[in-house]
Motif scaffolding. Structure first.
Motif, mmCIF file in Angstrom:
data_model
loop_
_atom_site.group_PDB
_atom_site.id
_atom_site.type_symbol
_atom_site.label_atom_id
_atom_site.label_comp_id
_atom_site.label_asym_id
_atom_site.label_seq_id
_atom_site.Cartn_x
_atom_site.Cartn_y
_atom_site.Cartn_z
ATOM 1 N N UNK A 1 62.187 29.377 88.441
ATOM 2 C CA UNK A 1 62.602 28.501 87.353
ATOM 3 C C UNK A 1 62.439 27.055 87.803
ATOM 4 N N UNK A 2 62.214 26.178 86.864
ATOM 5 C CA UNK A 2 62.106 24.761 87.187
ATOM 6 C C UNK A 2 63.501 24.155 87.358
ATOM 7 N N UNK A 3 63.555 23.067 88.106
ATOM 8 C CA UNK A 3 64.820 22.360 88.290
ATOM 9 C C UNK A 3 65.410 21.991 86.931
ATOM 10 N N UNK A 4 66.702 22.188 86.800
ATOM 11 C CA UNK A 4 67.390 21.952 85.540
ATOM 12 C C UNK A 4 67.482 23.180 84.657
ATOM 13 N N UNK A 5 66.753 24.208 85.013
ATOM 14 C CA UNK A 5 66.746 25.430 84.220
ATOM 15 C C UNK A 5 67.915 26.343 84.533
ATOM 16 N N UNK A 6 67.870 27.520 83.910
ATOM 17 C CA UNK A 6 68.971 28.479 84.042
ATOM 18 C C UNK A 6 68.436 29.878 84.325
ATOM 19 N N UNK A 7 69.266 30.670 84.949
ATOM 20 C CA UNK A 7 69.008 32.090 85.153
ATOM 21 C C UNK A 7 70.320 32.836 85.006
ATOM 22 N N UNK A 8 70.225 34.092 84.623
ATOM 23 C CA UNK A 8 71.416 34.939 84.567
ATOM 24 C C UNK A 8 71.179 36.142 85.467
ATOM 25 N N UNK A 9 71.987 36.256 86.490
ATOM 26 C CA UNK A 9 71.909 37.389 87.393
ATOM 27 C C UNK A 9 72.900 38.465 86.943
ATOM 28 N N UNK A 10 72.495 39.698 87.129
ATOM 29 C CA UNK A 10 73.369 40.830 86.819
ATOM 30 C C UNK A 10 73.562 41.663 88.072
ATOM 31 N N UNK A 11 74.714 42.292 88.163
ATOM 32 C CA UNK A 11 75.006 43.207 89.262
ATOM 33 C C UNK A 11 75.625 44.456 88.649
ATOM 34 N N UNK A 12 74.946 45.566 88.824
ATOM 35 C CA UNK A 12 75.434 46.843 88.316
ATOM 36 C C UNK A 12 76.046 47.634 89.466
ATOM 37 N N UNK A 13 77.269 48.062 89.277
ATOM 38 C CA UNK A 13 77.958 48.864 90.285
ATOM 39 C C UNK A 13 77.983 50.321 89.839
ATOM 40 N N UNK A 14 77.732 51.227 90.768
ATOM 41 C CA UNK A 14 77.790 52.653 90.473
ATOM 42 C C UNK A 14 78.421 53.370 91.658
ATOM 43 N N UNK A 15 78.671 54.651 91.460
ATOM 44 C CA UNK A 15 79.344 55.416 92.505
ATOM 45 C C UNK A 15 80.850 55.384 92.308
ATOM 46 N N UNK A 16 81.576 55.162 93.359
ATOM 47 C CA UNK A 16 83.042 55.201 93.322
ATOM 48 C C UNK A 16 83.612 53.857 92.874
ATOM 49 N N UNK A 17 83.271 53.478 91.650
ATOM 50 C CA UNK A 17 83.662 52.154 91.160
ATOM 51 C C UNK A 17 85.155 52.029 90.942
ATOM 52 N N UNK A 18 85.874 53.129 90.898
ATOM 53 C CA UNK A 18 87.325 53.053 90.756
ATOM 54 C C UNK A 18 87.966 52.400 91.976
ATOM 55 N N UNK A 19 87.193 52.285 93.056
ATOM 56 C CA UNK A 19 87.709 51.679 94.278
ATOM 57 C C UNK A 19 87.539 50.157 94.296
ATOM 58 N N UNK A 20 86.871 49.609 93.282
ATOM 59 C CA UNK A 20 86.613 48.174 93.292
ATOM 60 C C UNK A 20 87.904 47.370 93.304
ATOM 61 N N UNK A 21 88.004 46.438 94.222
ATOM 62 C CA UNK A 21 89.164 45.551 94.336
ATOM 63 C C UNK A 21 88.759 44.129 93.972
#
Length: 124
Positions: free
Chosen positions: A12-32
Motif C-alpha cells: 500500500x502507498x503511504x497514507x493508505x489503509x489495510x485491514x488485517x484479519x486473524x482467524x482462530x480455530x481449535x481450542x478457542x474456548x481457552x482464549x484469554x
C-alpha cells in the motif's frame, strides 16, 4: 491447541489503509487475550495492540495509537486490525497471537500461540 491464521497484508502507498484479519480455530474456548505484533528483520518483535477476549478496552502501543484500531468477533473467533494512515516505517511482518492464561498483554512471552504472519509493505 489454538491455530491462528492471519490475512489481509499487502502493498500500500503511504497514507493508505489495510485491514488485517486473524482467524482462530481449535481450542478457542481457552482464549484469554489476543494481540498483534510486528517484526522487521534484525529487530525485536514489537507489541502493537492487545485485547482481553471476554471484554475490556484494547491496549495500543504509542507508535500506532490513533492510527490503528482493533476489533473482534467472539462468536466467529475472529480478530481484526485496521491500519490507517500507514507510513513506510510500518513495513513489517504482522503477527497475531493468542494468550490462554493470565499474562502481561504487551509482552510477547505471555502469548502461547502465533500465526504465520502476513507481510505489510508501505511504499513512500
Amino acid at each position: 491447541q489454538v491455530i491462528l491464521q492471519e490475512s489481509g497484508g499487502g502493498l500500500v502507498q503511504a497514507g493508505g489503509s489495510l485491514r488485517l484479519s486473524c482467524a482462530a480455530s481449535g481450542r478457542t474456548f481457552r482464549l484469554f487475550a489476543m494481540g498483534w505484533f510486528r517484526q522487521v528483520p534484525g529487530k525485536e518483535r514489537e507489541f502493537l495492540a492487545g485485547t482481553w477476549w471476554t471484554g475490556g478496552e484494547p491496549s495500543f502501543a504509542d507508535s500506532v495509537k490513533g492510527r490503528f484500531t482493533l476489533s473482534k468477533d467472539n462468536a466467529k473467533s475472529m480478530m481484526y486490525f485496521q491500519l490507517n494512515s500507514l507510513k513506510p516505517e510500518d513495513t513489517a511482518v504482522y503477527y497475531c497471537a493468542a494468550m490462554t492464561s493470565a499474562g502481561i498483554i504487551t509482552q510477547d512471552t505471555a502469548y502461547d500461540y502465533w500465526g504465520q504472519g502476513t507481510q505489510v509493505t508501505v511504499s513512500s
